[in-house]
Scaffold this motif. Sequence first.
Motif, mmCIF file in Angstrom:
data_model
loop_
_atom_site.group_PDB
_atom_site.id
_atom_site.type_symbol
_atom_site.label_atom_id
_atom_site.label_comp_id
_atom_site.label_asym_id
_atom_site.label_seq_id
_atom_site.Cartn_x
_atom_site.Cartn_y
_atom_site.Cartn_z
ATOM 1 N N ALA A 1 -23.009 -2.307 -6.091
ATOM 2 C CA ALA A 1 -22.110 -3.354 -6.576
ATOM 3 C C ALA A 1 -22.826 -4.336 -7.491
ATOM 4 C CB ALA A 1 -21.491 -4.101 -5.394
ATOM 5 N N GLY A 2 -24.115 -4.592 -7.214
ATOM 6 C CA GLY A 2 -24.843 -5.590 -7.986
ATOM 7 C C GLY A 2 -25.449 -5.072 -9.275
ATOM 8 N N ARG A 3 -25.341 -3.781 -9.521
ATOM 9 C CA ARG A 3 -25.973 -3.219 -10.719
ATOM 10 C C ARG A 3 -25.256 -3.620 -12.001
ATOM 11 N NH1 ARG A 3 -26.952 2.424 -7.960
ATOM 12 N NH2 ARG A 3 -29.052 2.120 -7.111
ATOM 13 N N LEU B 219 0.822 -1.200 0.000
ATOM 14 C CA LEU B 219 0.000 0.000 0.000
ATOM 15 C C LEU B 219 0.864 1.262 0.000
ATOM 16 C CD1 LEU B 219 -2.841 -1.093 2.435
ATOM 17 C CD2 LEU B 219 -3.099 -0.517 0.008
ATOM 18 N N GLU B 220 2.082 1.148 0.516
ATOM 19 C CA GLU B 220 3.014 2.278 0.436
ATOM 20 C C GLU B 220 3.609 2.386 -0.959
ATOM 21 O OE1 GLU B 220 5.985 2.398 3.435
ATOM 22 O OE2 GLU B 220 4.587 2.043 5.092
ATOM 23 N N ILE B 221 3.917 1.236 -1.567
ATOM 24 C CA ILE B 221 4.529 1.226 -2.899
ATOM 25 C C ILE B 221 3.527 1.612 -3.977
ATOM 26 C CG2 ILE B 221 5.604 -0.258 -4.661
ATOM 27 C CD1 ILE B 221 6.558 -2.027 -2.299
ATOM 28 N N ALA B 222 2.321 1.059 -3.886
ATOM 29 C CA ALA B 222 1.316 1.245 -4.939
ATOM 30 C C ALA B 222 -0.044 1.518 -4.320
ATOM 31 C CB ALA B 222 1.264 0.002 -5.822
ATOM 32 N N PRO B 223 -0.240 2.699 -3.729
ATOM 33 C CA PRO B 223 -1.488 2.978 -3.004
ATOM 34 C C PRO B 223 -2.732 3.000 -3.890
ATOM 35 C CG PRO B 223 -0.153 4.966 -3.223
ATOM 36 C CD PRO B 223 0.705 3.827 -3.677
ATOM 37 N N ASP B 224 -2.561 3.209 -5.194
ATOM 38 C CA ASP B 224 -3.710 3.289 -6.091
ATOM 39 C C ASP B 224 -3.925 2.014 -6.892
ATOM 40 O OD1 ASP B 224 -4.201 5.974 -5.349
ATOM 41 O OD2 ASP B 224 -2.644 6.658 -6.741
ATOM 42 N N ASP B 225 -3.203 0.960 -6.565
ATOM 43 C CA ASP B 225 -3.304 -0.291 -7.312
ATOM 44 C C ASP B 225 -4.533 -1.063 -6.838
ATOM 45 O OD1 ASP B 225 -3.037 -2.881 -8.329
ATOM 46 O OD2 ASP B 225 -0.854 -2.775 -8.320
ATOM 47 N N PRO B 226 -5.547 -1.263 -7.693
ATOM 48 C CA PRO B 226 -6.763 -1.958 -7.250
ATOM 49 C C PRO B 226 -6.523 -3.419 -6.891
ATOM 50 C CG PRO B 226 -6.812 -1.570 -9.618
ATOM 51 C CD PRO B 226 -5.642 -0.804 -9.081
ATOM 52 N N VAL B 227 -5.517 -4.040 -7.510
ATOM 53 C CA VAL B 227 -5.197 -5.427 -7.163
ATOM 54 C C VAL B 227 -4.716 -5.510 -5.719
ATOM 55 C CG1 VAL B 227 -3.698 -7.383 -7.685
ATOM 56 C CG2 VAL B 227 -4.684 -6.050 -9.549
ATOM 57 N N VAL B 228 -3.872 -4.577 -5.325
ATOM 58 C CA VAL B 228 -3.379 -4.530 -3.953
ATOM 59 C C VAL B 228 -4.535 -4.264 -2.993
ATOM 60 C CG1 VAL B 228 -1.911 -3.248 -2.337
ATOM 61 C CG2 VAL B 228 -1.044 -3.831 -4.617
ATOM 62 N N LEU B 229 -5.415 -3.334 -3.356
ATOM 63 C CA LEU B 229 -6.549 -3.016 -2.480
ATOM 64 C C LEU B 229 -7.470 -4.221 -2.314
ATOM 65 C CD1 LEU B 229 -8.189 -1.102 -0.778
ATOM 66 C CD2 LEU B 229 -9.199 -0.158 -2.873
ATOM 67 N N HIS C 169 -16.314 0.088 -11.838
ATOM 68 C CA HIS C 169 -15.948 0.038 -13.252
ATOM 69 C C HIS C 169 -15.499 -1.349 -13.696
ATOM 70 C CE1 HIS C 169 -16.483 4.274 -13.355
ATOM 71 N NE2 HIS C 169 -15.387 4.588 -12.700
ATOM 72 N N THR C 170 -14.866 -2.109 -12.817
ATOM 73 C CA THR C 170 -14.286 -3.393 -13.195
ATOM 74 C C THR C 170 -14.742 -4.476 -12.215
ATOM 75 O OG1 THR C 170 -12.309 -3.263 -11.786
ATOM 76 C CG2 THR C 170 -12.213 -2.129 -13.926
ATOM 77 N N PRO C 171 -14.557 -5.747 -12.572
ATOM 78 C CA PRO C 171 -14.872 -6.813 -11.618
ATOM 79 C C PRO C 171 -14.079 -6.690 -10.313
ATOM 80 C CG PRO C 171 -14.612 -7.714 -13.812
ATOM 81 C CD PRO C 171 -14.174 -6.284 -13.891
ATOM 82 N N ILE C 172 -12.875 -6.166 -10.392
ATOM 83 C CA ILE C 172 -12.084 -5.958 -9.177
ATOM 84 C C ILE C 172 -12.803 -4.965 -8.259
ATOM 85 C CG2 ILE C 172 -9.930 -5.011 -8.270
ATOM 86 C CD1 ILE C 172 -8.515 -6.153 -10.676
ATOM 87 N N ASP C 173 -13.320 -3.876 -8.846
ATOM 88 C CA ASP C 173 -14.074 -2.893 -8.057
ATOM 89 C C ASP C 173 -15.274 -3.543 -7.371
ATOM 90 O OD1 ASP C 173 -12.378 -0.863 -8.943
ATOM 91 O OD2 ASP C 173 -13.661 -0.370 -10.647
ATOM 92 N N THR C 174 -15.964 -4.417 -8.099
ATOM 93 C CA THR C 174 -17.141 -5.071 -7.534
ATOM 94 C C THR C 174 -16.777 -5.889 -6.304
ATOM 95 O OG1 THR C 174 -18.044 -5.231 -9.779
ATOM 96 C CG2 THR C 174 -19.144 -6.520 -8.070
ATOM 97 N N GLY C 175 -15.654 -6.606 -6.393
ATOM 98 C CA GLY C 175 -15.197 -7.369 -5.237
ATOM 99 C C GLY C 175 -14.836 -6.482 -4.066
ATOM 100 N N ILE C 176 -14.168 -5.372 -4.348
ATOM 101 C CA ILE C 176 -13.805 -4.435 -3.281
ATOM 102 C C ILE C 176 -15.066 -3.888 -2.607
ATOM 103 C CG2 ILE C 176 -12.767 -2.175 -2.814
ATOM 104 C CD1 ILE C 176 -10.745 -2.816 -5.078
#
Length: 334
Positions: A278-280, A207-217, A247-254
């Motif tokens: 999330a379900g829309r 989270l320090e290296i890549a705070p905006d990385d959705p995979v990390v989140l 926007h993406t399946p990753i976002d839906t999981g988050i």
Amino acid sequence: MSLRFWQRVRLAPGVTLNLSKSTASLSFGPRGAKYTVSPRGNRTTLGLPGTGLFYTVHDSKGAARPHTAARDKLTLGFFRRLVTPPEEKAFVDGLRALHESEEDEALSQLETADSLADATWMAGMIRLKRGAFAQARLHLETALAAGDELGVHFSKYDLAPLIDLPIAKDVFAHVSPTERGTRLALVEICEASEDSSDAMMHLDQLLEIAPDDPVVLLSFVQVASDMSGECDLTRRVVALSAGTQNHTPIDTGILLYRARALAAKGLPDAAIEVLTRAGRRRKGRPKRLLQQIRYDRALLYEEVGRKAQARREFEKLYADAPGFEGLAERLGLR
């Protein structure tokens, strides 16, 4: 353990060495756009640098190729062999064997070259592919400890290895010999070993290296969910996921894990709103993920006294997935 909706780094069979379950390959190209050569055909990889997201386009005809074939890069001539250190020769021979799908020989050569960070890193990835988590963890921790040496020998031979972590359909995370890629792999090993504490340690660094990385989140909120009951982690999940769009399946999981964190903080109505959002979007989302969103929302409807609405949600879910765990009992059908 929390539910998993994606194949994460279980390198066998979900994650592979450069996208092929049985054929290793090597990738070349600038950051964010790679061209991969393998015996099964070539493909172009396009993505967003720094996001961990990309998609691939396969080319079975193999029309375009990099100027230098991977095998040529990994061939040491007679005179060059005379002046190349033994462990570096083992490293090159191991990569060539991997490129030719001789995985056992590749692993043997790479583990011989254990003083080279890049050889140790690749050996760790192969061990991870085989599910040998303890050996994989030792290799990758050793490679990570090498610091700036990681990636040096790959660069020397102008090679850009990629390990691909499937996150959702057609969405993969880049794992390369960098601190980010290595820590992501170590998170998966720690999770497979049920070592959530060390997984969280690596995620804090990520989270320090890549705070905006959705995979990390996504990895963070999943591991935090495994460690439920820790108020500080719940607060961090809410804070870090605050700006997530769908926007993406990753976002839906988050968003699913954001809703669970809000519910844990005693905010069921806010959690329901997040789950509804999330379900829309259904296109490209794993079916199991959408079912879990519906189930979680129905539970929250019950909690806030909207029992008729909860019943309707449970019945709709049963019609779609009668085998969903615990659903038949909740509906009084067993």
